[in-house]
Each structure stands twice: as structure tokens, then as C-alpha cells.
Design a protein around this motif. Structure first.
Motif, mmCIF file in Angstrom:
data_model
loop_
_atom_site.group_PDB
_atom_site.id
_atom_site.type_symbol
_atom_site.label_atom_id
_atom_site.label_comp_id
_atom_site.label_asym_id
_atom_site.label_seq_id
_atom_site.Cartn_x
_atom_site.Cartn_y
_atom_site.Cartn_z
ATOM 1 N N PHE A 142 25.786 -35.043 17.619
ATOM 2 C CA PHE A 142 26.566 -36.049 16.902
ATOM 3 C C PHE A 142 27.789 -35.435 16.225
ATOM 4 N N MET A 143 27.729 -34.144 15.922
ATOM 5 C CA MET A 143 28.884 -33.465 15.350
ATOM 6 C C MET A 143 29.679 -32.723 16.424
ATOM 7 N N ASP A 144 28.975 -32.118 17.364
ATOM 8 C CA ASP A 144 29.594 -31.255 18.364
ATOM 9 C C ASP A 144 30.563 -32.028 19.267
ATOM 10 N N ILE A 145 30.086 -33.093 19.891
ATOM 11 C CA ILE A 145 30.905 -33.819 20.864
ATOM 12 C C ILE A 145 32.117 -34.490 20.214
ATOM 13 N N PRO A 146 31.968 -35.218 19.081
ATOM 14 C CA PRO A 146 33.164 -35.815 18.462
ATOM 15 C C PRO A 146 34.213 -34.790 18.064
ATOM 16 N N ALA A 147 33.772 -33.606 17.612
ATOM 17 C CA ALA A 147 34.740 -32.568 17.217
ATOM 18 C C ALA A 147 35.542 -32.090 18.420
ATOM 19 N N LEU A 148 34.860 -31.801 19.527
ATOM 20 C CA LEU A 148 35.557 -31.331 20.728
ATOM 21 C C LEU A 148 36.477 -32.409 21.294
ATOM 22 N N VAL A 149 35.988 -33.646 21.342
ATOM 23 C CA VAL A 149 36.811 -34.748 21.849
ATOM 24 C C VAL A 149 38.054 -34.927 20.975
ATOM 25 N N THR A 150 37.862 -34.910 19.651
ATOM 26 C CA THR A 150 38.983 -35.086 18.726
ATOM 27 C C THR A 150 40.022 -33.991 18.905
ATOM 28 N N ALA A 151 39.560 -32.739 19.033
ATOM 29 C CA ALA A 151 40.491 -31.618 19.199
ATOM 30 C C ALA A 151 41.309 -31.763 20.476
ATOM 31 N N TRP A 192 36.195 -39.680 28.710
ATOM 32 C CA TRP A 192 34.923 -39.417 29.369
ATOM 33 C C TRP A 192 34.839 -38.013 29.977
ATOM 34 N N PRO A 193 35.871 -37.501 30.659
ATOM 35 C CA PRO A 193 35.768 -36.127 31.179
ATOM 36 C C PRO A 193 35.518 -35.086 30.093
ATOM 37 N N ILE A 194 36.073 -35.337 28.896
ATOM 38 C CA ILE A 194 35.855 -34.408 27.787
ATOM 39 C C ILE A 194 34.393 -34.445 27.354
ATOM 40 N N VAL A 195 33.856 -35.663 27.187
ATOM 41 C CA VAL A 195 32.452 -35.816 26.805
ATOM 42 C C VAL A 195 31.547 -35.206 27.871
ATOM 43 N N LYS A 196 31.866 -35.474 29.142
ATOM 44 C CA LYS A 196 31.065 -34.944 30.239
ATOM 45 C C LYS A 196 31.059 -33.424 30.238
#
Length: 354
Positions: A142-151, A192-196
């Protein structure tokens, strides 16, 4: 005065834990140029085992938990991950001689989560007898994916604006009759590619696999007989490797300047304290445990050491890996492990009587 005295006593006691001792030992071994080496395959196996164990324990707990209890901590985890990236965007990126895309990538890595740091914190808390919700480890994605996507989104927006500015300059040049060789085109950011990419990272994949097995199967017997007894021993070796790696990466940090070192020294503690504050809100409103507050703070103070770097390399290819990886492994991770974990445990015990 009693609060400060109690806190310092608890903090110093945590620094003497064997987990942190192995980290410091690894740093010393590397500093004296020892030829000791831990094969990379063993390191990856240890990380996999630790994250599977954490995932299994979280999955078992989720299967037996009230999911409504997870809602507020999960929302806070997402908010903190996104906030960390914006903090880096508007602090580190403003420093002299720091490229904006490098700063955003660094903030993204510090917003993402280190599975090994989380494992170290859980081991120390179990040693100290600190209670926490077993599902708290599931706050990781819940913290990891939003941080990477946001960056990656922020970096893409910034680069797009740079392209648009260049296009405007080319248009003016063209209107004045000067030849224009080419015109750059900005690209739309696809989420989506970022989340994937993040979900396919080895660390997060192992954790999610453990969560799924814990929720959908009955792994208690293999968990108690195999994964749990090995946990502390494997973690000690992992800390040794991370200590050696941190010292080896100091040379990379020198290449990118003092602002990254300053950011990497302050950011883990600042991020962790922000998350700890959110955890306390959840504690007083929903009964979130003090140990859960520590876990939320620890994952915020950590910086991704496995899944984050390849995700950022793919998502922000123009960023300098030496900047964000060097900042994380040379300074950020040791600060989170050696100072952050004892700090947050001490705060929880002092403020909330964990």
C-alpha cells in the motif's frame, strides 16, 4: 525529563540488538577490505525466504482478521508513500547541482519499501515481545506501489514540460525563418505498466505470494516448523550482507554530491516520524496497536533495496542510478536500520506503553 531519560534508555538498548550488530559488523568487515563474500544467489534466497515468511504470517492474520480494521492504516500507508515523493520533489530537487529527475527517482526509492528492513524490525519486535497486528506487514504494497507510481508520474510530467518548453523554443526559431532539425514529442504517462512492473519485482512478488498462500491455504504447520525457526538466523546473514553493501556503495555516493548524503541521512527519520504520527492517529481512533505504529514508521523510513531500483530504471531511464541507489544503500538503509528502528520502538514504548 523522565520521558527523555526513558526514551534514551530504550533507544540505547535497541542499538545492542544482535540484528543491528550484524549490520555494523558487515560495515566494519567491508571497511577493512576483507575478502569475505556472500554469493548473490544466497542473498536472493535469504530475501525470498524472509519475505515469504512475512507474507505467510500476514496472510494467516488477514484470513482471521476484520478487514475494516486495516482500512485506515492502509489509507495512511498510501498517503505517506505519496507524500514522501512530493517531499523529495520540493526539497532535494531544489538543491544546487541536483537534477530534478534524479531527485524524484531518489524520493521514489525512499518512498518505496525495503522488505529486509521490515523483516529486521519484525524480528527485533518479536525479540522484545512487542505486540502488533500480524496483518500490519501487508501494509507494504500500500505504500510501495503508490510511491513508485507517483515518482514515475512526476518525472514523466517534468520531462514532458521540458519537451514542451523545447518545442516552444523550436517554434519561435521556426517562425524567425531558422531551420529546425527535429521536434521532440512528449509521451503520455501510462499508470498500469508502472504498477505491473512494481508487482513483478522480486521482493513484492515474494511478499504477495506469501500473503496469497496465507489467505487461501492452511500453511500453519510448515510456517511453524520451517519458516519461523529459520527467520532470525537468515536475517542475521542478510544484515551482514547489507552492511557490507552499504560500505561498498559509499564511493558511488561521493560521485553525486553532499546534498544526497544529507537527504539520505535526514529523510528516513523524517519519513518515519510522519508515518508514526499517522499511526498514532489510527491508534487513538481505531485501536491500531503501538507495534503497528512502529511497522508503519519503519516501512516509511526504509528505502527499497530490491524491487525499487529496477522499477525506477525502467520508469525513469534518464535518472542516474548512482544517485538514488547510492543514497539508499550507503546512507539511507543504515540510518533506517541502526537509528530508525530503535527510535520508533522507543517512541512507541514511551508514548503508548507498548
Amino acid at each position: 525529563m523522565d520521558f527523555l531519560s526513558d526514551f534514551m534508555t530504550l533507544f540505547l538498548a535497541k542499538l545492542q540488538s544482535p540484528t543491528l550488530g550484524f549490520l555494523i559488523g558487515g560495515m566494519v568487515v567491508a571497511a577493512v577490505n576483507s575478502r569475505l563474500q556472500i554469493p548473490d544467489a544466497i542473498y536472493k534466497f535469504i530475501v525470498f525466504m524472509l519475505l515469504i515468511k512475512v507474507g505467510l504470517s500476514g496472510g494467516i492474520a488477514i484470513r482471521n482478521a476484520n478487514l475494516a480494521e486495516m482500512l485506515l492504516p492502509a489509507v495512511f500507508a498510501m498517503a505517506v508513500g505519496i507524500l514522501i515523493v512530493f517531499i523529495g520533489r520540493y526539497t532535494l530537487a531544489k538543491m544546487p547541482n541536483v537534477k530534478t529527475v534524479d531527485a524524484i527517482a531518489t524520493a521514489g526509492l525512499f518512498g518505496a519499501v525495503s522488505g529486509s528492513t521490515l523483516a529486521a524490525a519484525l524480528t527485533l519486535m518479536e525479540t522484545e515481545g512487542i505486540q502488533y497486528e500480524p496483518w500490519a506487514a501487508a501494509l507494504y504494497p500500500f505504500m510501495d506501489i503508490p510511491a513508485l507510481v507517483t515518482a514515475i508520474v512526476l518525472a514523466s510530467v517534468y520531462i514532458s514540460k521540458q519537451y514542451d518548453t523545447a518545442d516552444e523554443a523550436l517554434s519561435k526559431q521556426e517562425s524567425l525563418g531558422s531551420p529546425v532539425k527535429y521536434r521532440r514529442k512528449s509521451k503520455r504517462v501510462k499508470i498500469w505498466p508502472i504498477v505491473k512492473e512494481s508487482l513483478q519485482g522480486s521482493a513484492l512478488s515474494a511478499l504477495l505470494l506469501g500473503l496469497a498462500l496465507g489467505i487461501l491455504t492452511r500453511p500453519e504447520s510448515v510456517y511453524e516448523s520451517f519458516f519461523n525457526p529459520l527467520f532470525r538466523g537468515l536475517l542475521s546473514i542478510l544484515m551482514l550482507v547489507m552492511g557490507m553493501e552499504a560500505t561498498a556503495r559509499i564511493g558511488e555516493l561521493r560521485k553525486v554530491g553532499q546534498w544526497y548524503a544529507l537527504y539520505a541521512a535526514i529523510a528516513p527519520l523524517l519519513h518515519g516520524l510522519i508515518a508514526f504520527g499517522f499511526g498514532m492517529i489510527a491508534h487513538y481512533t481505531t485501536g491500531f496497536s503501538p507495534g503497528g505504529c512502529v511497522i508503519l514508521a519503519v516501512i516509511a523510513s526504509s528505502s527499497s533495496d530490491i524491487s525499487g531500483p529496477p522499477t525506477l530504471r525502467a520508469g525513469i531511464p534518464s535518472a542516474n542510478p548512482s544517485a538514488y541507489i547510492g543514497s539508499s544503500t550507503a546512507v539511507g538503509t543504515p540510518v533506517a536500520l541502526a537509528i530508525g528502528i530503535p527510535l520508533f520502538i522507543g517512541l512507541a514504548q514511551t508514548l503508548m506503553g507498548s
